[in-house]
Design an enzyme around this catalytic site. Sequence first.
Site, PDB file in Angstrom:
ATOM      1  NE  ARG A  68     -11.968  53.124   1.988  1.00  0.00           N
ATOM      2  CZ  ARG A  68     -12.739  52.108   2.353  1.00  0.00           C
ATOM      3  NH1 ARG A  68     -12.594  50.920   1.781  1.00  0.00           N
ATOM      4  NH2 ARG A  68     -13.638  52.226   3.304  1.00  0.00           N
ATOM      5  CE  LYS A 220      -7.746  54.514   5.359  1.00  0.00           C
ATOM      6  NZ  LYS A 220      -9.157  54.686   5.465  1.00  0.00           N
ATOM      7  CB  SER A 262     -14.720  53.918   6.297  1.00  0.00           C
ATOM      8  OG  SER A 262     -13.521  53.220   6.052  1.00  0.00           O
ATOM      9  CG  ASP A 287      -8.067  57.062   8.289  1.00  0.00           C
ATOM     10  OD1 ASP A 287      -9.231  56.790   8.642  1.00  0.00           O
ATOM     11  OD2 ASP A 287      -7.558  56.610   7.251  1.00  0.00           O
ATOM     12  NE  ARG A 379     -14.014  60.597   3.004  1.00  0.00           N
ATOM     13  CZ  ARG A 379     -13.777  59.776   4.022  1.00  0.00           C
ATOM     14  NH1 ARG A 379     -12.836  60.054   4.898  1.00  0.00           N
ATOM     15  NH2 ARG A 379     -14.499  58.690   4.180  1.00  0.00           N
TER      16      ARG A 379
HETATM   17  P1  GTP Z   1     -13.117  57.790   7.718  1.00  0.00           P
HETATM   18  O1  GTP Z   1     -12.361  59.037   7.402  1.00  0.00           O
HETATM   19  O2  GTP Z   1     -13.984  57.340   6.602  1.00  0.00           O
HETATM   20  O3  GTP Z   1     -12.251  56.684   8.202  1.00  0.00           O
HETATM   21  O4  GTP Z   1     -14.217  58.193   8.855  1.00  0.00           O
HETATM   22  P2  GTP Z   1     -14.108  58.493  10.423  1.00  0.00           P
HETATM   23  O5  GTP Z   1     -14.104  57.220  11.184  1.00  0.00           O
HETATM   24  O6  GTP Z   1     -12.994  59.449  10.683  1.00  0.00           O
HETATM   25  O7  GTP Z   1     -15.514  59.197  10.727  1.00  0.00           O
HETATM   26  P3  GTP Z   1     -15.864  60.721  11.082  1.00  0.00           P
HETATM   27  O8  GTP Z   1     -15.295  61.161  12.398  1.00  0.00           O
HETATM   28  O9  GTP Z   1     -15.548  61.564   9.914  1.00  0.00           O
HETATM   29  O10 GTP Z   1     -17.439  60.622  11.256  1.00  0.00           O
HETATM   30  C1  GTP Z   1     -18.285  60.140  10.244  1.00  0.00           C
HETATM   31  C2  GTP Z   1     -19.694  60.601  10.466  1.00  0.00           C
HETATM   32  O11 GTP Z   1     -20.157  60.166  11.751  1.00  0.00           O
HETATM   33  C3  GTP Z   1     -19.828  62.124  10.446  1.00  0.00           C
HETATM   34  O12 GTP Z   1     -20.974  62.475   9.722  1.00  0.00           O
HETATM   35  C4  GTP Z   1     -19.970  62.487  11.907  1.00  0.00           C
HETATM   36  O13 GTP Z   1     -20.712  63.663  12.087  1.00  0.00           O
HETATM   37  C5  GTP Z   1     -20.653  61.250  12.501  1.00  0.00           C
HETATM   38  N1  GTP Z   1     -20.275  61.070  13.938  1.00  0.00           N
HETATM   39  C6  GTP Z   1     -19.030  61.117  14.458  1.00  0.00           C
HETATM   40  N2  GTP Z   1     -19.041  60.967  15.804  1.00  0.00           N
HETATM   41  C7  GTP Z   1     -20.348  60.821  16.152  1.00  0.00           C
HETATM   42  C8  GTP Z   1     -21.025  60.630  17.410  1.00  0.00           C
HETATM   43  O14 GTP Z   1     -20.427  60.578  18.491  1.00  0.00           O
HETATM   44  N3  GTP Z   1     -22.373  60.493  17.342  1.00  0.00           N
HETATM   45  C9  GTP Z   1     -23.069  60.556  16.171  1.00  0.00           C
HETATM   46  N4  GTP Z   1     -24.385  60.419  16.207  1.00  0.00           N
HETATM   47  N5  GTP Z   1     -22.474  60.746  14.970  1.00  0.00           N
HETATM   48  C10 GTP Z   1     -21.136  60.877  14.962  1.00  0.00           C
HETATM   49  C1  SPV Z   2     -11.842  55.438   4.813  1.00  0.00           C
HETATM   50  O1  SPV Z   2     -12.666  55.082   3.944  1.00  0.00           O
HETATM   51  O2  SPV Z   2     -11.615  54.759   5.843  1.00  0.00           O
HETATM   52  C2  SPV Z   2     -11.113  56.717   4.654  1.00  0.00           C
HETATM   53  C3  SPV Z   2     -11.234  57.419   3.383  1.00  0.00           C
HETATM   54  O3  SPV Z   2     -10.404  57.120   5.562  1.00  0.00           O
HETATM   55  S1  SPV Z   2     -10.230  56.748   2.128  1.00  0.00           S
HETATM   56  O4  SPV Z   2      -8.969  57.490   2.106  1.00  0.00           O
HETATM   57  O5  SPV Z   2     -10.927  56.935   0.852  1.00  0.00           O
HETATM   58  O6  SPV Z   2      -9.944  55.371   2.397  1.00  0.00           O
HETATM   59 MN    MN Z   3     -10.506  55.768   7.390  1.00  0.00          MN
END
Ligand code: GTP
Ligand code: SPV
Ligand code: MN
Length: 598
Positions: A68, A220, A262, A287, A379
């Site tokens: 983004r 978003k 994010s 999300d 992704r």
């Molecule tokens: P968006 O899709 O961008 O909104 O991200 P999200 O909030 O869904 O994050 P996501 O669950 O994909 O996690 C992002 C990163 O954080 C990944 O590389 C995960 O492996 C890491 N992560 C998630 N949960 C944990 C946790 O409990 N501990 C640690 N150390 N890392 C974590």
């Molecule tokens: C975020 O950035 O919070 C996402 C990925 O979930 S995007 O769809 O690119 O916003």
């Molecule tokens: Mn997100």
Amino acid sequence: MPKNRLEKWVATIAKLTKPDNIVWCDGSAKEWDELTQLLVANGTFIKLNEDLRPNSYLARTHRGDVARVEDRTFICSEHQADAGPTNNWREPNKMKVLLRGLFAGAMRGRTMYVVPFSMGPIDSPLARYGVEISDSPYVVLNMHLMTRVSPLVTEKIAAGADWVPAIHSVGAPLVDFHGDRKADTTWPCNAEKYICHFPETKEIWSFGSGYGGNALLGKKCMSLRIGSTMARDEGWLAEHMLIIGATSPEGKKHHFAAAFPSACGKTNLAMLQPTIPGWKVETIGDDIAWIAPGADGRLRAINPEAGFFGVAPGTSMKTNANAMETIKSNTIFTNVALTDDGDVWWEGLTDTPPDHLIDWVGDDWTPDNSFPAAHPNSRFTVSAAQCPTISSEWDDPQGVALDAILFGGRRATNVPLVVQSRDWQHGVFMGATISSEQTAAAEGPVGQLRRDPFAMLPFCGYNMADYWQHWLDVGLGIEESKRPKVFQVNWFRKDSEGKFLWPGFGENSRVIEWIANRIEGLVDAVDSPIGKLPIKKEFNLAGLKISEKQFNQIFEVNPESWAVEAEMTHKYFKNFDGNIPTELHDQLWELTNRLAKI
Ligand code: GTP
Ligand code: SPV
Ligand code: MN
């Protein structure tokens, strides 16, 4: 028959953008097959090994189109004050003139796709409809997975339903003004990007990027930026939150929504595999949550999306087995690495990388390389229905009643694993003052600490201070006993050597258990200046090697560093020109006083 508003709009945009042809999309399997074949033929998609990853594809973006673009994202409300100090504002008429110039002829030589979609189950009282016009077949296929693309939406619109017009172009025409045609690239985009929102007319115009939230306009742009303004006007909440159902060994089920910025763990918590015996977590959304007061007087939430656009790096059988199961087939991967046998790989998928890969830019890669094989914001896009933990409630038109709301962020210091707010006002203060270290999900400096209130900094479509007032109003409009309890969590606290203090992932079920026990009144809490903390003997650490010292580090509230945080909040609030709700000033005052008493 006179043309309806949708047909007129499509004709107007076609006249402006000058595509070779127009295709009305229906979200069918036939359309999926045709478009995936088209993208394989033109090199945008690499078909993955059918035996290893059936009906799945890899796309590699342009190097300059990987996340983004927050500094190219604009809120074009009539009054600048309505966008507030946290958004980039542009005067709507001026922006329209600029956009018309950019979109003029932008689709020459391309096909214009018209994608009718629903955010939320079609016919749900909480659902909203949209139509995205795009010249990117990659976007259409991602919309298939992320939203409900259906001719039923076109029928609803023809019958008078409200809808959000969303226009998108990659900004790379194939025919120039002299009529000369040029060859396409595998990831067309424009160096100049504009992601624009017009809250008063509920329009979205996105130019120049084909990636994620810049281009999948139901996500978003509509569900959060335009969604939050609709929610303000109509008395509900449009949030950057996951939704889960958590069932205890005794069979008691609670529903939680959690806002983390994010790439701070929403997808992982949404698909959590509890490590503590007898617990079950079911996925409702990963999300976005749309939350509204229900007929039962409680806050009810739906996931308006139909799929997951999840961060690949860090996803593995150890960290998120349910995501791994979800993406076994029918998945689009973007900017991950390609293995020699035609499957995908990313950092963290396996303990040791394969000896040879093709990296996300298409070059040979070996473990000797100093840079990652997959882009940090690479992704997967996949339908929610494929998730093994998807809840039977996930597409319930009435949504689920929320028992708790969690706010989190990525904080190496200061913020304990879990803290409970004193009441709704204190919970809103927690949400409003969250800060988090920046991630690769947006262009910008990774690791830098910034305020990200409610994880909505990049997504709130109006004045952030008004948004906080709206949160106060919606919650206080709910009877106290029916209000969700509010908690702050932080999985990312580090020790002095930079190692995570808390194991995270499935072990976060212990925090879920504590929160459920608090809701049920089964455990006590100790007061601290920043809220209520667990008592060690009542926090389930069974089977974990966590010493008394570590536990204290994980939950430490340091008055000096919190006094600094409070001082920073004071400065932060000054950005809002006296617009901060009184309740939040009161909360800051009380926090400062409690800290001073220690
Ligand atoms: P968006 O899709 O961008 O909104 O991200 P999200 O909030 O869904 O994050 P996501 O669950 O994909 O996690 C992002 C990163 O954080 C990944 O590389 C995960 O492996 C890491 N992560 C998630 N949960 C944990 C946790 O409990 N501990 C640690 N150390 N890392 C974590
Ligand atoms: C975020 O950035 O919070 C996402 C990925 O979930 S995007 O769809 O690119 O916003
Ligand atoms: Mn997100």
